[in-house]
Design a protein around this motif. Structure first.
Motif, PDB file in Angstrom:
ATOM      1  N   CYS A 181       0.844  -1.187   0.000  1.00  0.00           N
ATOM      2  CA  CYS A 181       0.000   0.000   0.000  1.00  0.00           C
ATOM      3  C   CYS A 181       0.881   1.239   0.000  1.00  0.00           C
ATOM      4  O   CYS A 181       2.112   1.136   0.004  1.00  0.00           O
ATOM      5  CB  CYS A 181      -0.926   0.002   1.224  1.00  0.00           C
ATOM      6  N   GLY A 182       0.254   2.421  -0.010  1.00  0.00           N
ATOM      7  CA  GLY A 182       0.994   3.670   0.042  1.00  0.00           C
ATOM      8  C   GLY A 182       1.365   4.044   1.464  1.00  0.00           C
ATOM      9  O   GLY A 182       0.876   3.458   2.438  1.00  0.00           O
ATOM     10  N   THR A 183       2.202   5.069   1.582  1.00  0.00           N
ATOM     11  CA  THR A 183       2.755   5.460   2.878  1.00  0.00           C
ATOM     12  C   THR A 183       1.681   5.735   3.925  1.00  0.00           C
ATOM     13  O   THR A 183       1.769   5.274   5.071  1.00  0.00           O
ATOM     14  CB  THR A 183       3.631   6.724   2.708  1.00  0.00           C
ATOM     15  N   ASP A 199       5.631  -0.481   1.550  1.00  0.00           N
ATOM     16  CA  ASP A 199       5.230   0.830   1.039  1.00  0.00           C
ATOM     17  C   ASP A 199       5.697   0.917  -0.416  1.00  0.00           C
ATOM     18  O   ASP A 199       6.887   0.972  -0.694  1.00  0.00           O
ATOM     19  CB  ASP A 199       5.884   1.922   1.885  1.00  0.00           C
ATOM     20  N   THR A 201       5.761   3.230  -2.440  1.00  0.00           N
ATOM     21  CA  THR A 201       6.488   4.440  -2.815  1.00  0.00           C
ATOM     22  C   THR A 201       7.971   4.341  -2.456  1.00  0.00           C
ATOM     23  O   THR A 201       8.781   5.140  -2.933  1.00  0.00           O
ATOM     24  CB  THR A 201       5.899   5.683  -2.126  1.00  0.00           C
ATOM     25  N   HIS A 319      -8.649   7.150  -4.409  1.00  0.00           N
ATOM     26  CA  HIS A 319      -7.820   7.345  -3.213  1.00  0.00           C
ATOM     27  C   HIS A 319      -8.505   6.883  -1.936  1.00  0.00           C
ATOM     28  O   HIS A 319      -7.966   7.079  -0.839  1.00  0.00           O
ATOM     29  CB  HIS A 319      -7.450   8.823  -3.071  1.00  0.00           C
TER      30      HIS A 319
END
Length: 329
Positions: A181-183, A199, A201, A319
């Protein structure tokens, strides 16, 4: 009754609030007063008629106009009336269901075979977050992924509607779970029970040297060939979704993955829950996990019924963490 009607493909503004006749249940149907519904990619794909290839597919979004006039595949509510052949439900029962469409309305008729009692420990708002997303996660893991206790499972797209259920269900099945997933969602995914969180990213999960028996790919953020690198020689890749496109994606990506299946040692499968004929049984199985405290819906935002177009617009941005829910009261 009031309902949001879609007459032509386009943006959320095409969803028009109208007064229409209240439906009458057939012999095998139950009339539900909708207390809550949810918004998901399924809805806006039908709303926009995208990807365009889907307009040519049988049972798809429709060729020249939407095949579903009232969207909304998730429903939680109260039984208002029952058809004369219905034996399992009666007026006043609290229920939930996954349907092809009709949730963006005050009332909807649902076949008895598609209906299940609402989990006792969930509100209507929470219950509306469950059907399509949790059903998809269940099919991806149990049916297509053939998950087994102790397996190493990676969920790519662990913070979205399907992903938050997939992480929890994989843990409930006894797997060792890694979420991608994202931060901003790392702590959330860890809190859902993931043993490890990547993460995206900061690291490429296809190049970290780890191997998994099962990869559930919801985000579709890396090529299938790269995803296969992280699988064991007999591991399983299950395609659930991917970035949307106007013409072909995510359908093209998923079909390309299936086309490669006969030529590789790993299993490649696709979780297609909208064609599943066991939705009632699946909802009952999910209810057990929910009432046992092993699975909890994650809700990003809740909108009132009057703001359904805004809810669709927000979900379409991609999002949302967990689910976007609409309440009618």
């Amino acid at each position: 009754m009031k309902a949001y009607v879609l007459r032509s493909f386009g943006p959320p503004e095409r969803l028009t609030l109208m007064d229409i006749d209240q439906p009458v249940p057939a012999d095998d149907e139950v009339l539900i007063r909708v207390r809550a519904t949810s918004v998901q990619p399924y809805d806006w794909h039908f709303m926009r008629g995208e990807p365009y290839i889907a307009r040519l597919m049988g049972g798809g979004v429709g060729l020249r106009k939407p095949s579903i006039a009232i969207l909304g595949a998730d429903v939680a509510g109260v039984v208002e009336a029952v058809g004369k052949a219905v034996t399992g439900f009666r007026p006043g029962d609290e229920v939930f269901a996954m349907i092809r469409g009709g949730g963006f309305a005050e009332f909807v008729c649902v076949r008895e075979s598609e209906l299940a009692p609402k989990p006792r420990n969930l509100s209507f708002e929470q219950a509306a977050a469950v059907p399509l997303a949790a059903n998809t996660a269940l099919v991806a893991l149990r049916d297509e992924g053939r998950i087994q206790p102790g397996q190493r499972v990676l969920v790519n797209g662990a913070s979205g509607g399907v992903g938050t259920f997939a992480v929890q269900l994989a843990r409930a099945f006894g797997a060792v779970v890694t979420g991608v997933c994202g931060t901003r969602n790392v702590d959330l995914v860890r809190g859902l029970g993931a043993d490890a969180v990547i993460d995206y990213t900061a690291a490429d999960f296809t190049r970290n040297g780890q191997r998994y028996e099962l990869l559930v790919d919801i985000a579709g953020s890396r090529p299938v060939s790269a995803c296969r690198r992280v699988l064991t020689p007999k591991g399983t890749y299950v395609a659930v979704g991917g970035p949307a496109g106007r013409w072909l994606q995510p359908a093209g990506r998923m079909f390309a993955a299936l086309a490669a299946a006969p030529f590789v040692s790993q299993r490649i499968a696709m979780a297609e829950v909208t064609r599943c004929v066991r939705n009632n049984d699946n909802l009952m199985a999910l209810t057990e996990f929910i009432e046992d405290g092993k699975v909890t819906p994650i809700i990003d935002r809740t909108y009132p019924f009057a703001d359904i177009p805004a809810a669709v617009r927000y979900q379409e941005e991609g999002h949302a963490t967990g689910k976007v829910v609409v309440v009618t009261d």
